[in-house]
Every structure is written in structure tokens, then in C-alpha cells.
Design an enzyme around this catalytic site. Structure first.
Site, PDB file in Angstrom:
ATOM      1  N   ARG A  77      20.794  -4.396  10.291  1.00 52.96           N
ATOM      2  CA  ARG A  77      21.270  -3.901   9.005  1.00 52.96           C
ATOM      3  C   ARG A  77      21.856  -5.028   8.154  1.00 52.96           C
ATOM      4  NH1 ARG A  77      22.931   1.356   8.217  1.00 52.96           N
ATOM      5  NH2 ARG A  77      23.212   1.631  10.456  1.00 52.96           N
ATOM      6  N   CYS A 112      11.542  20.367  -0.037  1.00 51.59           N
ATOM      7  CA  CYS A 112      12.060  21.737   0.092  1.00 51.59           C
ATOM      8  C   CYS A 112      13.143  21.837   1.153  1.00 51.59           C
ATOM      9  CB  CYS A 112      10.914  22.677   0.440  1.00 51.59           C
ATOM     10  SG  CYS A 112       9.547  22.491  -0.693  1.00 51.59           S
TER      11      CYS A 112
END
Ligand code: PLP
Length: 412
Positions: free
Chosen positions: A277, A343
Site C-alpha cells: 500500500r 444495484c
């Protein structure tokens, strides 16, 4: 050094405007800065320059071959967690003797491939895994270098999904049980007990837990030496946190390194570090286009063409990413949720964000998206995966084209 700055109200990546990139490749797009990626690798490396060490870039964080090649060409090693990552690391020309293989569920096939390649070390996470590795190596007439990934039982104070070094997590071998497992490794002619490893979690914003873990590993190494098992490597894993919000000040590589070096001073081990990261996170942004504004009750939404299938971190961890306009208007901000077309109510990039008024076609940049962004993306809702772009100075190039509809049905 930040390579994502405004010039005359336009957000640039190095010397290229994001608006220009969007005009040429569309959105959603992952846009990385070469200078940022390489610069962070160098900064991390420099922090350990005065001790014997190897920096192994954590491939899972962002495994685009062009970025892997930058790390490999810089002489860095690779930390892999699957056969697929071994394949990519070798394709990127990482030297096998600089590859370490982590992960809680390596298959015999993956072990065989890594033995064939001649990697530096397997970080083994259970006694049963050790047995499979011994058998796989013996069948190939090879000797596998092994580190046990020890669970040092320290609290990294990060999100529970990315805390991996507490007892009760699936990762590692308890530091209390480790000596018995080392004895088994040392007794096997197909294994060489070469090191000790840990990885206590990700996005740590406090360096103290790293020192605690290093102390545990040091104690274990000394006890094992007294018992005749001489370890050469100490692998501290990854985990150094980054600033996801403007103004955050996570530990610098120098602060992080000082904590670890202080603990292992005089032990005579080679340190292995697996940053992921830290290297990639703030080296990339995700470009989104505004589709619609809408209001439901008191809530205002900005619907974009970026969704949780492109960047799942907000949905999965409740993670924060700064979201900024690519062209600053200077108009007073309003509070909105930035959401995608998928959705699921969990499909959002950011909630309650003060953003200048936006209209359809405006561009947004989701910052800190270089790590665990594209790598965790999917085709959910039959959405083709985003294009990836690498900026270098005044130029940019596509390093992975946007998926097509045909890609969505390949093999089905
Ligand atoms: C994920 C992982 C890393 C990289 O972690 P970051 O927090 O991204 O630096 C390093 N080592 C291991 C074993 C990992 O699983």
C-alpha cells in the site's frame, strides 16, 4: 513529493492533465504516476539502506505488469501469494532469488512451481502446509527454504478485516507453538529453516506495533539459535499505512524503519520488508465521470460511472478516499454522497462530501486508489473493468486497455 497537483484549477498527474487523459481514454480509468511509484519504492529502500535488507514489493496490491516491471528493474524483490502472482512476477523479470511466497493456503501445485523457479523462501503458515512443502520438495529432489509466519499476537489497531497478527486470526502459527514446528522443519532433509516472518496487518498508522512484533520475532530467533536452529532472515511483512485524507500524517518510512532496526540491532539477520500500500496507494487515482444529480428526501446524490466493482474499499471496509473535482470551479460546495450505478446500497465512493456543484460530464478523481483498487475490481453487474494508464512526465500510455463486452463472455 506529491505528483497529483492543481495547475490553474486543473488536476494534473505529473505534467499531464487528467481531463486530457479522460478525453482520450474515457472513464472509469485508473491513472498512476510513474515518478510517485518509483519514488516511494526508493524512499522505502533508503530508510533501510544502512542494514542488510531486501525490499519485496507486495504484488497483490497492484499487479499491473508495467508497475511490476518498474519494481523489478529497480532491483527490488517480490512478495507473492499465489501461483498467478508467481507467473506475473517472473514475467516482469523479478529475479527468483528475490521472491518470497506468503499466504495461508498454498497448493502443492503452486509450491512445485515456486520450487521450479527457485524462489528465495516460503513463508509457511501451518504444520500441515509444512508437511506438503516437504513432500513436494522431496519429490523434486529440491530443498525448500522456509520461514514460519508467526502470529506475534499484537494489535495493529486497524480495520478488523486487515488485522492479521492477533491470536484468533487465520494467519500464521502461534509464537508459542513455533519452536516445535521449527524442530520439524530442521529435521526434514527437504527443508531448510531459513527465517521467521510476520505480517501483522495493513494500513497501520502507528509504528509501535511493528516494534512489538519485531521484539517477538527477535526473542524467538534467539531461542531457536540456542536450540541449534540458525535463522538468516527476518521478514517483517508489509503494513505501513498511508494518508487517505488530506492532513493525515502516518509514520514515514524512516520512522517505521527506525523502530524495527532498533529492535533487531546486532541480531545478524537480513531484514525482508514487503511494502505494498505504501508504494502504490497514493501513486494512483481513479477517474470518474458525473452522470446525474439526484435528491431523495434530504439526501443529495452524485451518480458517477465508477462503482464498487471498480473500487470496493469504501463498500468493503468503510474506507475513506478523498474525492476531488478534476476542474475546480471555485463555487461554494454542497454536501453529497458520491455513488455508482451498481444495484447495492453499499455502492458508494464517499458519503457526505462537500463538493462543488457538479453537472453531467464533470470529472472527479478518487484519490489514494493505486493500492487494492484495480487489483480488487470485478465484473459485478457485467461491468467491464476500467482502463489503466501510466503517466511519465509529459506523456501517458495505456498499460491495460478497458475490457470490452466480448471480454465479459469469453469462455462462458
Ligand atoms: C498484503 C500483504 C502485504 C502488503 O501489505 P501492505 O499493507 O499493502 O503493505 C505484505 N505481506 C503480506 C504477507 C501480505 O499479505
Amino acid at each position: 513529493m506529491d505528483y497529483f497537483n492543481y495547475e490553474n484549477g486543473e488536476l494534473m498527474v505529473e505534467n499531464v492533465s487528467l481531463a486530457r487523459i479522460a478525453a482520450e481514454v474515457g472513464a472509469p480509468a485508473y491513472v498512476y504516476s510513474r515518478a510517485a511509484f518509483v519514488g516511494r519504492l526508493k524512499a522505502f529502500e533508503a530508510a533501510f539502506a544502512d542494514v542488510d535488507h531486501l525490499v519485496c514489493y507486495s504484488v497483490k496490491v497492484n499487479a499491473n505488469l508495467s508497475l511490476l516491471r518498474l519494481a523489478a528493474a529497480g532491483g527490488y524483490g517480490a512478495d507473492i501469494v499465489s501461483g498467478g502472482e508467481l507467473f506475473k512476477a517472473l514475467r516482469a523479470d523479478f529475479r527468483p532469488e528475490r521472491i518470497v511466497f506468503s499466504g495461508v493456503g498454498k497448493t502443492a501445485r503452486e509450491m512445485a512451481e515456486a520450487l521450479e523457479a527457485g524462489i528465495l523462501m516460503f513463508n509457511v503458515e501451518s504444520e500441515e502446509e509444512l508437511e506438503v512443502l516437504a513432500k513436494t520438495a522431496a519429490d523434486k529432489n529440491k530443498r525448500a527454504r522456509v520461514a514460519l509466519r508467526v502470529n506475534p499476537d499484537v494489535d495493529p489497531k486497524t480495520h478488523p478485516y486487515i488485522a492479521t497478527g492477533l491470536s484468533g486470526s487465520k494467519f500464521g502459527i502461534s509464537h508459542k507453538e513455533a519452536p516445535a514446528v521449527y524442530a520439524r522443519a530442521a529435521a526434514s532433509p527437504a527443508l531448510e529453516a531459513a527465517g521467521v516472518a510476520c505480517h501483522i496487518g495493513s494500513q497501520l498508522t502507528d509504528a509501535a506495533p511493528f516494534a512489538d512484533a519485531a521484539a517477538r520475532l527477535r526473542g524467538l530467533t534467539e531461542n531457536l539459535r540456542a536450540a541449534g536452529v540458525d535463522l538468516k532472515y527476518m521478514d517483517m511483512g508489509g503494513g505501513l499505512g498511508i494518508a487517505y485524507r488530506e492532513g493525515e500524517t502516518p509514520p514515514t518510512p524512516a520512522e517505521y524503519a527506525a523502530r524495527i532496526k532498533n529492535v533487531v540491532d546486532g541480531l545478524g539477520v537480513k531484514l525482508i520488508l514487503e511494502p505494498g500500500r505504501f508504494v502504490a496507494g497514493n501513486s494512483g487515482v481513479l477517474l470518474a465521470t458525473v452522470l446525474y444529480n439526484k435528491q431523495n428526501g434530504a439526501k443529495r446524490f452524485v451518480v458517477t460511472d465508477c462503482a464498487m466493482n471498480d473500487l470496493i474499499r469504501p463498500s468493503l471496509y468503510g474506507a475513506w478516499h478523498d474525492i476531488v473535482p478534476v476542474r475546480k470551479s471555485g463555487a461554494p460546495p454542497a454536501t453529497v454522497d458520491v455513488v455508482g450505478p451498481v444495484c447495492e446500497s453499499g455502492d458508494f465512493m464517499g458519503k457526505d462530501r462537500p463538493l462543488q456543484p457538479l453537472v453531467a460530464g464533470d470529472l472527479l478523481a478518487v484519490k489514494g486508489a493505486g493500492a487494492y483498487g484495480f487489483a480488487m475490481s470485478s465484473n459485478y453487474n457485467a461491468r467491464p473493468r476500467a482502463v489503466e494508464v501510466l503517466v511519465d512526465g509529459d506523456n501517458f500510455k495505456i498499460i491495460k486497455p478497458r475490457e470490452t463486452y466480448e471480454d465479459l463472455v469469453r469462455g462462458e
